[in-house]
Design a protein around this motif. Structure first.
Motif, short mmCIF file in Angstrom:
data_model
loop_
_atom_site.label_atom_id
_atom_site.label_comp_id
_atom_site.label_asym_id
_atom_site.label_seq_id
_atom_site.Cartn_x
_atom_site.Cartn_y
_atom_site.Cartn_z
N THR A 68 7.15 38.99 20.17
CA THR A 68 7.23 39.48 18.79
C THR A 68 5.82 39.46 18.20
OG1 THR A 68 7.72 37.25 17.96
CG2 THR A 68 9.61 38.67 18.47
N GLY A 125 10.97 49.37 3.84
CA GLY A 125 11.90 48.55 4.60
C GLY A 125 12.00 47.12 4.10
N VAL A 169 9.14 40.56 14.01
CA VAL A 169 8.63 41.92 14.04
C VAL A 169 8.38 42.29 15.49
CG1 VAL A 169 6.74 43.41 13.28
CG2 VAL A 169 7.59 41.62 11.76
N ARG A 170 8.72 43.50 15.87
CA ARG A 170 8.65 43.92 17.27
C ARG A 170 7.51 44.92 17.50
NH1 ARG A 170 11.83 40.11 19.03
NH2 ARG A 170 13.88 40.13 18.14
N GLU A 171 7.16 45.07 18.76
CA GLU A 171 6.17 46.08 19.15
C GLU A 171 6.65 47.45 18.70
OE1 GLU A 171 3.77 47.71 23.09
OE2 GLU A 171 5.25 46.11 23.32
N ASP A 182 6.77 48.43 15.58
CA ASP A 182 7.11 48.38 14.15
C ASP A 182 5.88 48.70 13.30
OD1 ASP A 182 9.75 47.67 14.60
OD2 ASP A 182 9.49 45.57 14.02
N ARG A 219 8.74 46.00 6.79
CA ARG A 219 8.92 46.79 8.00
C ARG A 219 9.10 48.24 7.54
NH1 ARG A 219 10.94 44.21 12.29
NH2 ARG A 219 12.36 43.01 10.96
N GLY A 220 8.08 49.06 7.73
CA GLY A 220 8.12 50.44 7.23
C GLY A 220 7.72 50.49 5.77
N VAL A 241 9.51 41.28 5.64
CA VAL A 241 9.48 40.40 6.81
C VAL A 241 8.63 39.15 6.57
CG1 VAL A 241 9.93 42.30 8.42
CG2 VAL A 241 7.56 41.64 7.94
N LEU A 277 4.08 47.92 9.95
CA LEU A 277 4.05 46.93 8.87
C LEU A 277 3.27 47.52 7.71
CD1 LEU A 277 3.26 43.64 10.82
CD2 LEU A 277 5.48 44.50 10.03
N THR A 329 0.42 49.31 12.78
CA THR A 329 1.51 49.38 13.75
C THR A 329 1.30 48.28 14.78
OG1 THR A 329 1.77 51.76 13.41
CG2 THR A 329 2.66 50.85 15.46
#
Length: 124
Positions: free
Chosen positions: A35, A104, A72-74, A76, A100-101, A107, A78, A24
């Motif tokens: 990011t 998902g 990718v953001r805080e 998220d 992502r997830g 990325v 991975l 995470t």
């Protein structure tokens, strides 16, 4: 403590056919733009690559490449999903999709080749 543990990585699955590693993105994993730092994304892909490539042989990386597709953001999650592209006697190449997830969007895409040094024999 290992590097992967220090980053908070978790191995979700580890087989020669598919290895999944998750992390995470926390505040310490951000770059100057807010990011995810590319090094964090590379690290989770590299960990999945290392685990899958060492399942049946002592493997040493000889080449890697990472392409970034999405920011990718805080917060998220991975998930790096590693699968073999080609496994030979002395060389093996693996594909690692960083998602992502769990299921998902991709990325980033990592490709890596290892030199296979010797067969690993199970204990016992």
């Amino acid at each position: 403590m290992t590097y992967a543990a220090a980053l908070g990585m978790t191995v979700l699955e580890a087989t020669p056919e598919r290895t999944r590693v998750a992390v995470t993105v926390g505040s310490t994993g951000l770059n100057m733009h807010g990011t995810a730092h590319g090094g964090l994304i590379f690290s989770v892909a590299d960990e999945a690559f290392a685990i899958i490539s060492n399942q049946h042989a002592q493997a040493v990386a000889v080449e890697t490449h990472l392409s970034f597709f999405r920011a990718v953001r805080e917060g998220d999650l991975l998930v790096a999903v590693a699968t073999p592209e080609r496994v030979g006697r002395t060389l093996a190449t693996y594909r690692v999709e960083v998602r992502r997830g769990a299921e998902g969007e991709v990325v980033a895409l990592f490709l890596g080749t290892v030199s296979r040094r010797e067969t690993v024999h199970p204990a016992g």
